[in-house]
Design an enzyme around this catalytic site. Structure first.
Site, PDB file in Angstrom:
ATOM      1  N   GLU A  57       0.840  -1.219   0.000  1.00 60.39           N
ATOM      2  CA  GLU A  57       0.000   0.000   0.000  1.00 60.39           C
ATOM      3  C   GLU A  57       0.862   1.251   0.000  1.00 60.39           C
ATOM      4  OE1 GLU A  57      -2.785  -0.767  -0.874  1.00 60.39           O
ATOM      5  OE2 GLU A  57      -2.902  -2.826  -0.138  1.00 60.39           O
ATOM      6  N   HIS A  81       2.157   2.184  -3.390  1.00 55.59           N
ATOM      7  CA  HIS A  81       1.146   2.867  -4.207  1.00 55.59           C
ATOM      8  C   HIS A  81       1.270   4.390  -4.098  1.00 55.59           C
ATOM      9  CE1 HIS A  81      -1.393  -0.070  -6.121  1.00 55.59           C
ATOM     10  NE2 HIS A  81      -1.670  -0.706  -5.002  1.00 55.59           N
ATOM     11  N   TYR A 134      -1.159  -8.139 -11.036  1.00 51.19           N
ATOM     12  CA  TYR A 134      -0.164  -7.995  -9.974  1.00 51.19           C
ATOM     13  C   TYR A 134       1.104  -8.790 -10.312  1.00 51.19           C
ATOM     14  CZ  TYR A 134      -3.989  -6.376  -6.858  1.00 51.19           C
ATOM     15  OH  TYR A 134      -5.029  -5.699  -6.289  1.00 51.19           O
ATOM     16  N   LYS A 175     -10.148 -12.528  -0.310  1.00 52.97           N
ATOM     17  CA  LYS A 175      -9.082 -13.458  -0.688  1.00 52.97           C
ATOM     18  C   LYS A 175      -9.042 -14.668   0.250  1.00 52.97           C
ATOM     19  CE  LYS A 175      -4.192 -13.758  -0.024  1.00 52.97           C
ATOM     20  NZ  LYS A 175      -2.908 -13.129   0.231  1.00 52.97           N
TER      21      LYS A 175
HETATM   22 ZN   LIG Z   1      -2.495  -2.600  -4.815  1.00 51.50          ZN
END
Ligand SMILES: [Zn+2]
Length: 641
Positions: A330, A333, A415, A590
């Site tokens: 994160e 990002h 990803y 997930k």
């Molecule tokens: Zn991400």
């Protein structure tokens, strides 16, 4: 986002429509097929929110004022995105059309508007009629209310949070911002924002946003926020709850419910070290503070990179920092995605592939190469599983999502394949040249959006042509525009799993007891140990595993997930009470979607899945509910995956 999950029934159902889309002519790489906004005629330059959060009615009500630039002076229709909103009124600042005088400075004039017929994925276009104008910018105010269908919002009642206070959060990526704010909901448009948030409730709650938060602010009813940098709509985020704050560094800290704050601050103590590692490689952190908000367990994703304030699942708080790569992700990002972002959802890999590559670099700098290699090898396995299942058009990084829910593009593929593409460039051009390229890329596109074709052109000019004879444009195109993995991909390797394979084999064949193995293994090795188990295990073997490793009570939710997959596959009843508890307390997709899917494979499991889902669903996020509903009700399709 840290959201990648296994392929679901909904995705399988849509593979057919992917093929259909491929027939609908060549794609326009610069066009966002998931927004109604007429961005070639109007461009938002500022967003101003004034909202009341009403827990009693589970509703947000108020107004958004959009400051707009009319790119074409002849345009008289502004088209915005909405979904499941009640639009009450649309007004325009009088001075925008009448000419500025002190007298009518505060006057707002009604403008005719209507909502177009709703599309199940995109929602309804809000069409506003405007008189011609020659002003540089103009302000349009929309009064509106959310409804109980607004998919970005999760309202948790008192009983669903640790502190027995209500909680609200938003999750807008990819296209749910339009379900709580009418605006140009496309990542092509970026704007700074301001917000006034009024909490219409007697509880002493705190509001936080993806903006400048003041950790010292006392709990109150009214909060004001400023996000001075230009962000896309999917990064506007709000959470309201009984939150405490604890500092973890000069520019880092944690917001969480009181019962979690200490553990969270301890788990995420390395955040400042991670920021510094990233700054050294990729240039300055440009967002001021970096704080973490620990979400309720129902949060559907691993994390969401809301700028200045990442939203993080509590399932990564284990006590041993074993799952903090989610924080590295994160945080990364803040460069890839938030600073330089995908222009359309076809280009999602530019956010997530870059971020995964950078996550590896941060994790190596802070925790060493071995752990990173293990995480990459586990990631490669998820990619291989998907490549085996996906039809060719869905194996492409720049995926065709026309006529589809862009949420279907949120698989592991962008990803993991994206990370491998960048690893490939890194290996071919060398670390020094590649890092210089990345720093240049982040500077060049800072606070802008970029699409896959623009990226390829930039790559050609600034890396491929600068060091000719290393990688051709055709090779780069193959990575981005073709299915599968190129034959010369540079794949991650680790020797750390060899010892795990050996140990598993000797235990499964009865040669060695469990207590002799794995004393110094990392969590990633335990996950690999469980994921590689033979399909059929006896009840005695499962009892042995659970007893020796306390799997049913493991604080690591990922290890728990791998264990419960074995429990279900072998119908090991003694662990079912804990499995049910797991499904009822965790909402991270997930972790729970594959468990529901596994349960649906047998008649007795399906009964358990349906019964547990009934009890668990009030605590799940609307998007989680939607996907689990598809799994438990579409039994035939879920059998395929
Ligand atoms: Zn991400």
């Amino acid at each position: 986002m840290n959201a990648a999950r296994a392929i679901g029934a909904a995705m399988l159902a849509s593979l057919a429509s992917a093929a259909a889309a491929a027939d609908s002519g060549p794609i326009d790489p610069a066009f966002d097929y998931h927004s109604y906004a007429n961005v070639d005629q109007f461009k938002t330059t500022h967003v101003d929110l004034d909202l009341r959060v009403i827990f009693k009615f589970k509703q947000i009500a108020g107004s958004v004022t959009l400051e707009l630039k009319r790119l074409d002076p002849r345009s008289t229709q502004l088209v915005l995105d909405t979904k499941d909103l009640m639009i009450l009124d649309v007004t325009q600042k009088a001075t925008d059309v009448l000419g500025a005088t002190a007298k009518n400075q505060t006057l707002w004039v009604s403008r005719p508007f209507h909502l177009e017929k709703a599309d199940p994925i995109l929602g309804s276009a809000l069409v506003i009629e405007l008189p011609p104008s020659k002003k540089a910018t103009e302000s349009i105010k929309i009064d509106y209310e959310t409804t109980d269908k607004s998919s970005a919002l999760q309202w948790l009642s008192e009983s669903q949070t640790a502190r027995h206070k209500p909680f609200l959060y938003t999750e807008s990526e990819p296209i749910s911002a339009r379900s709580w704010i009418p605006l140009q909901d496309t990542p092509q448009i970026r704007a700074p924002y301001k917000a006034k948030i009024h909490i219409d409730d007697n509880e002493r709650l705190r509001a936080v946003m993806s903006a400048e938060n003041d950790p010292k602010e006392q709990h109150a009813k009214d909060y004001s926020f400023t996000m001075p940098e230009a962000v896309p709509s999917y990064l506007i985020a709000l959470a309201v709850g009984d939150l405490e704050f604890q500092e973890t560094g000069p520019r880092t800290g944690v917001y969480a419910e009181k019962s979690m704050i200490k553990e969270a601050a301890k788990e995420f103590a390395d955040t400042e070290t991670m920021i510094q590692a990233n700054e050294k490689m990729f240039g300055p952190y440009r967002w001021g503070r970096y704080d973490i908000l620990v979400m309720p367990p129902s949060f559907p994703e691993g994390g969401m990179e809301n700028p200045r304030l990442s939203f993080i699942t509590p399932t990564v708080i284990v006590g041993d920092k074993s799952l903090v790569s989610v924080i590295a992700h994160e945080l990364a990002h803040s460069w890839s995605g938030n600073l330089v972002g995908n222009a359309t959802w076809r280009d999602f890999w530019l956010n997530e592939g870059f971020t995964e590559y950078m996550t590896s670099r941060i994790m190596t700098a802070v925790y060493g190469e071995q752990r990173t290699a293990m995480e990459e090898v586990l990631g490669l396995k998820t990619l291989r599983d998907e490549l085996a299942k996906f039809k060719a058009p869905d194996q492409v990084l720049a995926i065709d999502l026309r006529d589809r829910d862009p949420g279907e593009g949120l698989t592991n593929l962008p990803y993991q394949k994206g990370r491998l593409f960048l690893k490939y460039l890194d290996a071919k051009f060398g670390r020094e040249h590649f890092d210089a390229f990345l720093r240049g890329y982040f500077d060049h596109f800072a606070f802008k959006s970029v699409n896959s074709d623009q990226f390829l052109a930039y790559l050609q000019d600034n890396l491929l042509d600068r060091y000719p004879g290393t990688v051709t444009r055709a090779q780069a195109n193959e990575w981005v525009l073709k299915p599968g993995l190129p034959a010369d991909a540079v794949l991650p390797m680790t020797t750390a799993f060899q010892v795990v394979d050996d140990a598993r084999n000797s235990w499964a064949s009865g040669k060695e007891p469990l207590k002799k193995m794995g004393g110094d293994w990392l969590a990633q090795q335990w996950i690999y140990f469980l994921d590689g188990m033979p399909a059929a295990l006896s009840a005695a073997q499962l009892a042995d595993l659970d007893k020796a490793l306390s799997l049913s009570k493991n604080p690591n939710a990922e290890i728990g997930h791998s264990w419960f997959m074995l429990v279900i596959a072998n119908n090991y009843q003694p662990a079912y009470p804990r499995l049910e508890e797991y499904l009822k307390t965790i909402g991270r997709r997930k972790l729970i979607e594959p468990l529901y899917r596994e349960l649906m494979k047998t008649g007795s499991g399906a009964e358990v899945a349906k019964r547990v889902f009934k009890k668990a669903r009030p605590g799940y996020h609307p998007e989680t509910t939607k996907s689990i509903e598809a799994i438990v009700e579409m039994k035939d399709e879920s059998n395929e995956s």
